[in-house]
Design a protein around this motif. Structure first.
Motif, PDB file in Angstrom:
ATOM      1  N   ALA A  28       0.834  -1.207   0.000  1.00 56.24           N
ATOM      2  CA  ALA A  28       0.000   0.000   0.000  1.00 56.24           C
ATOM      3  C   ALA A  28       0.864   1.251   0.000  1.00 56.24           C
ATOM      4  CB  ALA A  28      -0.937  -0.007   1.212  1.00 56.24           C
ATOM      5  N   VAL A  29       1.961   1.225   0.776  1.00 55.45           N
ATOM      6  CA  VAL A  29       2.891   2.355   0.804  1.00 55.45           C
ATOM      7  C   VAL A  29       3.536   2.536  -0.571  1.00 55.45           C
ATOM      8  CG1 VAL A  29       5.062   3.214   1.770  1.00 55.45           C
ATOM      9  CG2 VAL A  29       3.363   2.143   3.276  1.00 55.45           C
ATOM     10  N   ILE A  30       3.984   1.425  -1.165  1.00 57.54           N
ATOM     11  CA  ILE A  30       4.649   1.493  -2.472  1.00 57.54           C
ATOM     12  C   ILE A  30       3.699   1.986  -3.552  1.00 57.54           C
ATOM     13  CG2 ILE A  30       5.724   0.104  -4.286  1.00 57.54           C
ATOM     14  CD1 ILE A  30       6.803  -1.723  -2.047  1.00 57.54           C
ATOM     15  N   ASP A  31       2.482   1.447  -3.574  1.00 56.31           N
ATOM     16  CA  ASP A  31       1.506   1.856  -4.589  1.00 56.31           C
ATOM     17  C   ASP A  31       1.161   3.338  -4.471  1.00 56.31           C
ATOM     18  OD1 ASP A  31       1.333  -0.667  -5.699  1.00 56.31           O
ATOM     19  OD2 ASP A  31      -0.484  -1.235  -4.616  1.00 56.31           O
ATOM     20  N   ARG A  32       1.073   3.819  -3.238  1.00 57.50           N
ATOM     21  CA  ARG A  32       0.647   5.199  -3.007  1.00 57.50           C
ATOM     22  C   ARG A  32       1.782   6.205  -3.159  1.00 57.50           C
ATOM     23  NH1 ARG A  32      -1.147   4.404   1.681  1.00 57.50           N
ATOM     24  NH2 ARG A  32       0.649   5.111   2.889  1.00 57.50           N
TER      25      ARG A  32
END
Length: 209
Positions: A28-32
């Motif tokens: 989620a951190v990487i995607d965002r």
């Protein structure tokens, strides 16, 4: 009843996290925010916990990255379709490509953590089974698997980090000092389904190896 016992009976128990929980939070951190923003602190915040508490589950950022790769590839179906071996391999390769493409910011991790991902190892075993049934033996099978992995990882990274329609290709197309490079880059700007066509070239080479 003591005060300590009363407090212990009313306080919530520490949250227990699974590898899937950690991987989903890191992804989620990487995607965002992008791969550069991945850190133990960022993932801990995503999970609503203290950074030091996260170390109970994973030793470092490298461990988080490996979990992310396996999480991304865990949905890949490793059952080859009923077809000739080139079509079986094509299907298996495209499934990994599609899974990775769903999270483009995580693409670079597939290269650095390919040996740490049980999901990718299962995929490799499935490809080797197809090759073995097609008659690939010994060094020929080694070369075939490495060629397929090399093409898959390299082509996917190029698709997302340096696509044919990107500024890099446009810059090469404008070169006057290197006419063949410019001509090739210009032609490449309009190539449809370059991934599949490149894979076909690899498969034809393996068939005649």
């Amino acid at each position: 009843m003591s005060v300590c016992r009363t407090l212990s009976s009313t306080m919530p128990r520490p949250r227990s996290l699974t590898p899937e929980d950690l991987a989903a939070a890191a992804l989620a951190v990487i995607d965002r925010a992008g791969l550069a923003d991945l850190s133990m602190r960022a993932v801990a915040q995503e999970l609503g916990m203290g950074t030091m508490s996260l170390y109970r589950y994973v030793p470092d950022k490298t461990g988080l990255e490996a979990l992310v790769v396996d999480h991304v590839l865990s949905t890949v179906d490793t059952r080859p379709p009923a077809a000739d071996w080139p079509d079986q391999v094509t299907a298996l390769v495209h499934r990994v490509r599609d899974a990775i493409a769903a999270h483009p910011n995580a693409v670079p991790l597939t290269m650095t953590h390919r040996h740490r991902s049980p999901a990718l190892l299962r995929w490799s075993e499935a490809v080797l089974e197809v090759l073995a049934q097609a008659g690939f033996r010994g060094e020929r099978r080694v070369v075939a698997l490495r060629a397929l992995l090399g093409y898959l990882i390299g082509a996917v990274q190029l698709e997302h980090l340096g696509p044919l329609s990107g500024p890099g290709t446009a810059a090469m197309a404008a070169q006057s000092e290197f006419p063949l490079l410019a001509e090739t880059a210009t032609a490449g700007l309009g190539v449809p389904d370059g991934f599949r066509r490149g894979l076909d070239v690899v498969l034809r080479g393996l068939d005649g190896s």
